[in-house]
Design a protein around this motif. Structure first.
Motif: not given
Length: 308
Positions: A146-149, A151, A166, A201, A205, A266, A268
Motif C-alpha cells: 500500500n502507498h498513500l498518494d 509516497d 480511501r 502504511v 495514516y 486521502t 490509498v
C-alpha cells in the motif's frame, strides 16, 4: 562479502561522492559509510578517501574497481542464466502487506493456477520495507504493498497501480458506528481501536488522522487480516483501505462492514511491484499480468469468477 557492498562501491565511483550515492540508493549516508567500512575491513584496503568535504574513491579503490565490475557482471549473468532455466515452471514468491489484498489475491492466484497447474505460489506476509528489500535482493518475485498518494517509490522497483481507494472504518454490523452514515475522528477516539503496528502504511495514516491523540483504548496487530478478525469478534474498530474490506470473505458473510471517514480525502493505492531486471521469469510475468487483469475488472463483474 555481499554483492550489495560491491554495488555501493560502484555507485560511489560512478557518482563521485558518498553523499550522491546515498541519495541514489535511498540509504542514509552513515548506513552507506558503515557498509563500505565493513568491506574495507574484510579486504584490508581503504576504498574511500575521507575528507571534511566528503568521501571519494581512493587510489587503491580505483585500482580494484575493474575487479568489482567483473564480479557484478558475473552475478548479473548468473541471475540471467538462473532465470532462463526457471522461466516456464518454478515457484513464484509474492510478498504482501495483506492490508488490502485478500479480495484480489485469492481470485488472482486461482486464475493463475488454471494456466500454471505445476507452478507453486508462495505468499509471504511482511512489512513494506521488508518486501522492498526482498524484491531488490531477489528473494521475492512480486510485492503487493500500500502507498498513500504521493509516497515515493524506490528507483530500483517497478510499480503498477492496481487499486485506488480511501481509508474507511471497519466495524461489526451491530456496532454503534455502523448505524451512522459517516464516522468522525471524535467517534474513533471514543471507541476501542485496532491499529496496525509501526511500519505499516495504515499505522502512519491513522497517526496523521488522529493528530497524535490517543483513543480510549487500542490494540496493535500485524496486518489487516488479524485486524478484521478482531473486529469480527467484537474487540473494536479498525481503519483500512476500502478495497481491503469490500469483497472480503468476512464482509460477504455479513460479519464486518465499513463506513467512510467524515471529511477525509486521502487516497490509498495498492501497488504491484517487482525488481527492475532484464530477465523476468515467465511464471512471475504471467502472474503479474493476472493481477493487472483482475484489478481492472469493473466492480460487480464477478470477482470470484475465473478468467476465461
Amino acid at each position: 562479502m555481499r554483492t550489495e557492498q560491491l554495488e555501493y562501491i560502484a555507485a560511489v565511483t560512478r557518482l563521485g561522492s558518498l553523499r550522491r550515492a546515498a541519495e541514489e540508493l535511498r540509504l542514509s549516508q552513515p548506513a552507506l559509510s558503515e557498509t563500505v567500512r565493513n568491506l574495507e575491513r574484510e579486504l584490508g584496503v581503504d576504498l574511500l578517501e575521507r575528507k571534511r568535504s566528503g568521501a571519494t574513491m581512493s587510489t587503491e579503490g580505483r585500482e580494484l574497481l575493474p575487479h568489482i565490475v567483473n564480479v557484478l557482471d558475473a552475478v548479473d549473468r548468473l541471475r540471467a542464466a538462473a532465470g532462463e532455466q526457471h522461466r516456464i515452471s518454478r515457484m513464484v514468491r509474492v510478498g504482501t502487506v495483506n492490508a488490502a489484498t485478500v479480495p484480489l489475491l485469492i481470485p488472482a492466484v486461482r486464475d493463475f493456477r488454471v494456466s500454471h497447474p505445476h507452478t507453486q505460489v508462495e505468499v509471504v506476509g511482511a512489512q513494506q520495507t521488508d518486501i522492498h528489500r526482498a524484491l531488490a535482493e531477489g528473494g521475492l518475485d512480486l510485492g503487493l504493498v500500500n502507498h498513500l498518494d504521493g509516497d515515493d517509490v524506490p528507483a530500483d522497483i517497478e510499480s503498477t497501480e492496481l487499486l485506488r481507494g480511501r481509508p474507511v472504518v471497519c466495524v461489526r454490523p451491530d456496532h454503534p458506528l455502523a448505524a451512522r452514515p459517516v464516522v468522525t475522528v471524535d467517534d474513533l477516539l471514543a471507541e476501542p481501536l485496532i491499529a496496525m503496528r509501526t511500519g505499516y502504511v495504515m499505522h502512519r495514516y491513522l497517526h496523521r488522522l488522529l493528530r497524535g491523540r490517543g483513543p480510549s483504548f487500542s490494540y496493535s496487530t500485524d496486518g489487516a487480516e488479524m485486524g478484521k478478525l478482531m473486529v469480527a469478534e467484537g474487540l473494536g474498530a479498525t481503519v483500512l483501505p476500502d478495497f481491503s474490506v469490500v469483497g472480503d470473505p468476512l464482509e460477504r458473510q455479513g460479519t464486518i462492514t465499513w463506513r467512510p471517514i467524515a471529511g477525509d480525502t486521502t487516497r490509498v493505492l495498492l501497488m504491484l511491484q517487482r525488481r527492475r531486471a532484464e530477465s523476468v521469469p515467465r511464471a512471475a510475468q504471467d502472474l503479474h499480468e493476472v493481477f493487472v487483469r483482475r484489478a481492472r475488472r469493473p466492480p460487480g463483474s464477478g470477482q470470484d469468477e475465473p478468467d476465461r
